[in-house]
Structure formats: structure tokens, C-alpha cells
Design a protein around this motif. Structure first.
Motif, PDB file in Angstrom:
ATOM      1  N   LEU A   1       0.864  -1.187   0.000  1.00 40.40           N
ATOM      2  CA  LEU A   1       0.000   0.000   0.000  1.00 40.40           C
ATOM      3  C   LEU A   1       0.892   1.226   0.000  1.00 40.40           C
ATOM      4  O   LEU A   1       1.654   1.447   0.948  1.00 40.40           O
ATOM      5  CB  LEU A   1      -0.861  -0.059   1.268  1.00 40.40           C
ATOM      6  N   THR A   2       0.801   1.980  -1.069  1.00 37.76           N
ATOM      7  CA  THR A   2       1.687   3.125  -1.204  1.00 37.76           C
ATOM      8  C   THR A   2       0.859   4.384  -1.483  1.00 37.76           C
ATOM      9  O   THR A   2      -0.356   4.325  -1.608  1.00 37.76           O
ATOM     10  CB  THR A   2       2.736   2.828  -2.306  1.00 37.76           C
TER      11      THR A   2
ATOM     12  N   LYS B   1      -3.749   6.159   3.235  1.00 41.97           N
ATOM     13  CA  LYS B   1      -3.371   4.738   3.319  1.00 41.97           C
ATOM     14  C   LYS B   1      -3.925   4.065   4.587  1.00 41.97           C
ATOM     15  O   LYS B   1      -4.484   2.983   4.516  1.00 41.97           O
ATOM     16  CB  LYS B   1      -1.832   4.593   3.280  1.00 41.97           C
TER      17      LYS B   1
ATOM     18  N   GLU C   1       2.043  -1.251   4.735  1.00 36.63           N
ATOM     19  CA  GLU C   1       1.763   0.176   4.538  1.00 36.63           C
ATOM     20  C   GLU C   1       3.096   0.902   4.530  1.00 36.63           C
ATOM     21  O   GLU C   1       3.797   0.999   5.533  1.00 36.63           O
ATOM     22  CB  GLU C   1       0.853   0.748   5.634  1.00 36.63           C
TER      23      GLU C   1
ATOM     24  N   CYS D   1      -1.827   2.226  -5.054  1.00 33.69           N
ATOM     25  CA  CYS D   1      -1.343   3.584  -4.785  1.00 33.69           C
ATOM     26  C   CYS D   1      -2.541   4.508  -4.536  1.00 33.69           C
ATOM     27  O   CYS D   1      -3.399   4.666  -5.407  1.00 33.69           O
ATOM     28  CB  CYS D   1      -0.515   4.097  -5.964  1.00 33.69           C
ATOM     29  N   LEU D   2      -2.583   5.086  -3.355  1.00 35.14           N
ATOM     30  CA  LEU D   2      -3.620   6.070  -3.034  1.00 35.14           C
ATOM     31  C   LEU D   2      -3.114   7.449  -3.437  1.00 35.14           C
ATOM     32  O   LEU D   2      -1.949   7.760  -3.180  1.00 35.14           O
ATOM     33  CB  LEU D   2      -3.865   6.091  -1.528  1.00 35.14           C
TER      34      LEU D   2
END
Ligand SMILES: Nc1nc2c(ncn2[C@@H]2O[C@H](COP(=O)(O)OP(=O)(O)OP(=O)(O)O)[C@@H](O)[C@H]2O)c(=O)[nH]1
Length: 336
Positions: A12-13, A20, A96, A127-128
Motif C-alpha cells: 500500500l503506497t 493509506k 503500509e 497507490c492512493l
């Protein structure tokens, strides 16, 4: 190795404050029967994110004071070894990353390591991005582009903050930057599209981008040891301020709003935990860009000392007189 026992890994980036931890909490809530192990990485020496997570995870490993893509790369392996020993306690692993991590640099254990790649296969990189801030962030930090181009799914978050016409432009733009990723949208109120995300699989894509070929993406970067990976945090500072005296929260909100409004290119992110004497819940204080948020968090535990702790992440922080400002926001002035 019996791959029936494999524990798929999601990376999770997304830049600092993109959402995130919010995403991770929502993910665990959406799949209550799945036991997630979480590797939580923060740049500062205090792991505030651990306090922001819902506590329904199978395992939590906090890696702090560095970035797993470079200075803490060895610690990532140690964490994986320890999770490998606790395989009965979780079904999937989510990592994360820090908001400044380069995700390509941490895929190695999951795609190339002879043992871990079978036990911890890479499921996907998510990717958020913050709808209102991402274009400026791409210009400001190289890491942001690397996060977007590494992703299998780009989730444009906080979409309520921008006009729908801008949102379609942004969606097209991100699809152009990374044509191999699926670009989705989300808001806290409408939730994250987990069902669609669940269907998306990891694809190796470094070779697919010609501009990345020009960057030094040798095997050594994948191991997290290249000069690029080492240097990417060299201009970043974190500063932690702790106060045992109470804040006047109205003044703190106004003071922080002024500060981050004045220095959006210096203060990338602030996260903090505050207390009120007559309140059993923690007060979560955050800034992302020029926006300040305060909300109630988890209860203080019996053995925790109530105090205010604020962590700032950015550039040239010592020139901003942050400590003096915070002292002015205390109900009784005190010097640390
Ligand atoms: N308005 C709005 N705020 C959001 C949304 N999603 C997250 N936030 C807020 O954005 C702030 C940052 O969210 P986090 O989930 O902590 O972001 P993060 O990416 O984990 O932050 P770092 O770990 O510091 O990189 C918090 O104040 C969240 O409440 C959203 O969809 N809309």
C-alpha cells in the motif's frame, strides 16, 4: 514449500496523507473474517499510525525511523522471517509504506527471493492519491511518480474535494502516466471499491516505462541499496514535539491552519495525538497540505501516559519556529 499456505502480500503506497491508513482500516472492516498481518512503516521515530489502526489485525509489525525501501530494507527481511514463523495467525499481509517510499525497491522479497516469493507472493501494489494535491505532489517529489508508475491500482481518494470535471481530467492523466494500472475513485463517505480492487493482480511493469529505463533501475536498487534509493530522503526532516501540558485546541487548530497554509511546500504532513484532562479518548490531530483535521481516536490505555505528541514531516522544518508556535497554543506556557 506448500503454496497452499501462501500469504499474499499487498503493498500500500501513496504520498504522505493520501489516505493509506484510512484505506487499511476500511479494508479490515470490509473483510472481517480475513486475518491481516500488517507491516507499518513510518519515517519518524514515533509510530502514530499504529494508534490510528483499528485493532482487528492478526499481527502488527512496526518499522520506524526510516524507510523500508532504503534504510530499513534489512528490517523488512527480519519482519518477514518473524511473520513466516507465525503463519497460523494471519491469512494475508499488507505493507503500509511510508508516504515517501519507492515501491519498486521493496518488491524483491516477494518476486525474487527463493523462499519468500512462494510464501509471500505479491498480490498487488495499490497507490492512493489525494485528488486535490496529487498534481502538485508529482511536481514536488520524484517519489510520487515512482509510486504511481509501480501501482497495479491507483485509487484517487478524497474526490469530494474536487470538481467532477477535474476528476475526469485527473483520471485520464493518471491513466496516461501508468497505462497498466486500473484507476479508481473513492471518498470516505462512499467507501473504497474493494470488490473491484480484489480482482486486480500484480503485473511486473518496470520495463514497460521508457522513462524509468533511463533511471538507474539496476538490480541494486531493487535490493534497496542504490544511491537513488539511499538519497531520496536526504532532504526530509521529521521533528517530534511533546508536551505534558494541555493544548487549547481552538487555538491549536487556528495556529496550525495558519502554519500549514503558509508553508505547504515545507510541511508535508503532521500527525499527532493530543489529550484533554477530562476526556478518555485520544485526540487525533493531522494536517495534509493546508488542511487541518482533529478527531477522536482510540481510548487511552491504562498504562499510557496522557500527553501531547506531534510529529512533523517536511523540509527545512527548523526554520519555521514550530516549537515556539506550539508553546503559544498550550493552556499554560511551558518549555520542553
Ligand atoms: N476529506 C477526506 N479526508 C480523508 C479521506 N480519506 C482520508 N482522509 C483524511 O486524510 C488524512 C490522512 O489520512 P491517512 O489515512 O492517515 O493518510 P496516510 O496516507 O495513511 O498518511 P501517512 O501515513 O502520513 O502517509 C486523515 O485526516 C483522514 O481522515 C477522504 O476520502 N476525504
Amino acid at each position: 514449500m506448500n503454496t497452499a499456505h501462501a500469504r499474499p502480500v499487498t503493498i500500500l503506497t501513496g504520498f504522505l496523507g493520501a489516505g493509506k491508513t484510512t484505506f487499511l482500516n476500511a479494508l479490515m472492516k470490509s473483510y472481517p473474517k480475513k486475518r491481516f498481518a500488517i507491516i507499518e512503516n513510518e519515517i519518524g521515530q514515533l509510530n502514530i499510525d499504529s494508534s490510528l489502526l483499528n485493532e482487528n489485525y492478526g499481527q502488527l509489525v512496526a518499522l520506524q525511523e526510516g524507510c523500508i525501501c532504503c534504510t530499513l530494507n534489512d528490517e523488512l527481511y527480519t519482519a518477514l522471517e518473524s511473520l513466516y514463523q507465525k503463519q497460523d495467525s494471519f491469512d494475508e499481509l499488507v505493507i503500509e509504506c511510508t508516504g515517501l517510499a519507492i515501491p519498486d525497491a521493496i518488491t524483491e522479497p516477494f518476486t525474487r527471493h527463493p523462499v519468500f516469493k512462494s510464501y509471500f507472493p505479491l498480490k498487488k501494489i495499490i497507490c492512493l492519491v489525494d485528488a486535490a494535491l496529487i498534481e502538485d505532489q508529482i511536481k514536488e517529489r520524484d517519489e510520487v511518480l515512482r509510486q504511481i508508475t509501480a501501482a497495479d491500482v491507483i485509487v484517487i481518494n478524497k474526490t469530494e474535494a474536487v470538481h467532477s470535471a477535474y476528476l475526469s481530467y485527473l483520471s485520464n492523466y493518471l491513466a496516461h502516466v501508468n497505462p497498466l494500472a486500473k484507476t479508481l475513485q473513492s471518498t470516505v463517505t462512499e467507501g473504497f471499491p474493494f470488490e473491484i480492487i480484489e480482482e486486480i493482480k500484480y503485473t511486473k511493469k518496470i520495463e514497460a516505462f521508457s522513462f524509468l529505463k533511463n533511471v538507474n533501475l539496476s538490480g541494486s536498487l531493487i535490493l534497496g541499496k542504490s544511491s537513488l534509493a539511499k538519497q531520496h530522503l536526504s532532504d526530509i526532516a521529521t521533528r517530534v514535539y511533546t508536551f505534558t501540558e494541555e493544548f487549547n485546541f481552538v487555538n491549536l487548530f487556528l495556529g496550525l491552519s495558519k502554519l500549514v497554509g503558509k508553508y505547504p511546500n515545507k510541511i508535508y504532513r503532521m500527525k499527532g495525538i493530543g489529550y484533554k484532562k477530562d476526556e478518555n479518548k485520544k485526540i487525533i490531530i493531522q494536517t495534509v497540505g493546508s488542511r487541518v483535521d482533529m478527531d477522536y481516536g482510540n481510548h487511552w490505555k491504562k498504562d499510557e501516559r496522557k500527553m501531547n505528541t506531534l510529529v512533523f514531516i517536511g523540509k527545512e522544518l527548523d526554520s519555521l519556529s514550530i516549537q515556539d508556535l506550539l508553546i503559544r497554543m498550550l493552556t499554560i506556557k511551558e518549555k520542553q
